[in-house]
Design a protein around this motif. Structure first.
Motif, short mmCIF file in Angstrom:
data_model
loop_
_atom_site.label_atom_id
_atom_site.label_comp_id
_atom_site.label_asym_id
_atom_site.label_seq_id
_atom_site.Cartn_x
_atom_site.Cartn_y
_atom_site.Cartn_z
N LYS A 55 0.93 -1.23 0.02
CA LYS A 55 -0.16 0.04 -0.02
C LYS A 55 0.82 1.10 0.08
CE LYS A 55 -3.99 -1.69 2.16
NZ LYS A 55 -4.79 -1.86 3.66
N GLU A 56 2.00 1.35 0.82
CA GLU A 56 2.80 2.43 0.91
C GLU A 56 3.39 2.59 -0.56
OE1 GLU A 56 5.88 1.96 4.02
OE2 GLU A 56 4.18 1.97 5.64
N THR A 57 3.90 1.63 -1.16
CA THR A 57 4.65 1.77 -2.68
C THR A 57 3.38 2.19 -3.42
OG1 THR A 57 5.87 -0.23 -2.07
CG2 THR A 57 5.78 0.36 -4.22
N GLU A 58 2.09 1.71 -3.49
CA GLU A 58 1.29 2.38 -4.23
C GLU A 58 0.70 3.58 -3.98
OE1 GLU A 58 -1.97 -0.33 -3.88
OE2 GLU A 58 -1.14 -1.95 -5.15
N LEU A 59 0.62 3.87 -2.66
CA LEU A 59 0.71 5.39 -2.42
C LEU A 59 1.82 6.42 -2.74
CD1 LEU A 59 -0.69 5.44 1.36
CD2 LEU A 59 -2.08 5.97 -0.81
N GLU A 60 2.95 5.86 -2.86
CA GLU A 60 3.99 6.59 -3.36
C GLU A 60 3.92 7.02 -4.75
OE1 GLU A 60 7.18 9.01 -2.46
OE2 GLU A 60 6.07 7.75 -0.92
N GLU A 61 3.65 5.93 -5.50
CA GLU A 61 3.42 5.99 -7.03
C GLU A 61 2.37 7.18 -7.24
OE1 GLU A 61 2.63 2.22 -8.69
OE2 GLU A 61 4.80 1.72 -8.11
N VAL A 62 1.24 7.00 -6.45
CA VAL A 62 0.17 7.84 -6.51
C VAL A 62 0.64 9.48 -6.43
CG1 VAL A 62 -2.04 8.62 -5.64
CG2 VAL A 62 -1.65 6.04 -6.24
N LYS A 63 1.26 9.49 -5.36
CA LYS A 63 1.72 10.91 -4.68
C LYS A 63 2.79 11.32 -5.86
CE LYS A 63 1.68 10.00 0.30
NZ LYS A 63 2.88 9.92 1.30
N ASN A 64 3.54 10.68 -6.62
CA ASN A 64 4.38 11.10 -7.46
C ASN A 64 3.45 11.46 -8.98
OD1 ASN A 64 6.68 10.69 -6.32
ND2 ASN A 64 7.03 8.56 -7.03
N GLN A 65 2.54 10.71 -9.05
CA GLN A 65 1.56 11.16 -10.22
C GLN A 65 0.93 12.48 -9.94
OE1 GLN A 65 -0.87 7.72 -10.60
NE2 GLN A 65 0.56 6.46 -11.82
N ILE A 66 0.43 12.55 -8.77
CA ILE A 66 -0.27 13.74 -8.32
C ILE A 66 0.92 14.95 -8.41
CG2 ILE A 66 -1.40 15.08 -6.36
CD1 ILE A 66 -2.62 12.62 -5.65
N GLN A 67 1.98 14.70 -7.94
CA GLN A 67 3.01 15.73 -7.90
C GLN A 67 3.38 16.17 -9.48
OE1 GLN A 67 4.01 17.57 -5.42
NE2 GLN A 67 5.36 18.71 -6.58
N SER A 68 3.42 15.22 -10.24
CA SER A 68 3.67 15.45 -11.72
C SER A 68 2.49 16.26 -12.42
CB SER A 68 4.01 14.29 -12.77
OG SER A 68 2.76 13.38 -12.67
N VAL A 69 1.36 16.09 -12.16
CA VAL A 69 0.10 16.73 -12.59
C VAL A 69 0.07 18.02 -12.09
CG1 VAL A 69 -2.42 16.90 -12.21
CG2 VAL A 69 -1.53 14.68 -12.90
N ARG A 70 0.70 18.21 -10.73
CA ARG A 70 0.61 19.62 -10.09
C ARG A 70 1.64 20.55 -10.90
NH1 ARG A 70 0.31 18.61 -3.61
NH2 ARG A 70 -1.99 18.30 -3.65
N THR A 71 2.62 19.82 -11.28
CA THR A 71 3.77 20.86 -11.83
C THR A 71 3.60 20.91 -13.54
OG1 THR A 71 5.23 18.75 -12.27
CG2 THR A 71 5.53 19.93 -10.35
N ALA A 72 2.63 20.06 -14.25
CA ALA A 72 2.49 20.03 -15.60
C ALA A 72 1.80 21.40 -15.90
CB ALA A 72 1.70 18.96 -15.96
N ASP A 73 1.87 21.86 -16.85
CA ASP A 73 1.25 23.02 -17.44
C ASP A 73 0.15 22.74 -18.19
OD1 ASP A 73 0.62 25.42 -18.11
OD2 ASP A 73 2.12 25.92 -19.50
N ILE A 74 -1.10 22.60 -17.88
CA ILE A 74 -2.10 21.81 -18.16
C ILE A 74 -2.63 23.09 -19.32
CG2 ILE A 74 -4.74 21.52 -17.72
CD1 ILE A 74 -3.88 20.35 -15.00
N ASN A 75 -2.54 24.15 -19.27
CA ASN A 75 -3.04 25.15 -20.14
C ASN A 75 -2.43 24.77 -21.83
OD1 ASN A 75 -4.91 26.39 -18.78
ND2 ASN A 75 -3.62 28.17 -18.10
#
Length: 127
Positions: A55-75
């Motif tokens: 679960k921690e490993t999966e959570l870490e992957e999800v955190k990394n995905q969320i962080q990449s989405v936050r830093t991405a320029d969606i516009n």
């Protein structure tokens, strides 16, 4: 489970009665049952620790995905997807038209102001 048949179980019971004795057999069975319970508890704890690590490993992957989405320029991504050649952006760019309009407005105001200035100079020249 261990694929033990009735004949093997009967053999184990007969050997246990001969080695341990009929008097101490219930105590031995209780201690074996306790040991089996402890082993099962350790297996359950080990399995829950493994599940927590997963679960921690999966959570870490999800955190990394969320962080990449936050830093991405969606516009920018949307603009690249919708208007990859930039045609819509060029069509919607009114800055040149606004500059042309402002220039034409200044020119028209200059032309209307010039005759007024010329009229004054004409009056002073006539006098």
């Amino acid at each position: 489970m261990l694929d033990i048949g009735w004949t093997e179980i009967a053999s184990i019971v007969i050997i246990a009665i001969l080695v341990i004795g009929p008097k101490d057999l219930p105590k031995a069975m209780r201690s074996v049952a306790r040991m089996i319970g402890k082993v099962k508890g350790m297996i359950r704890e080990f399995q829950s620790n493994i599940d927590d690590m997963i679960k921690e490993t999966e959570l870490e992957e999800v955190k990394n995905q969320i962080q990449s989405v936050r830093t991405a320029d969606i516009n920018r991504k949307i603009e690249e997807t919708v208007d990859s050649k930039g045609e819509i952006t060029k069509a919607m760019d009114f800055s040149q038209e606004a500059a042309d309009f402002n220039k034409s407005m200044q020119e028209s105001s200059d032309t209307t102001a010039k005759p007024a200035v010329e009229d004054k100079s004409d009056k002073t020249a006539k006098s």
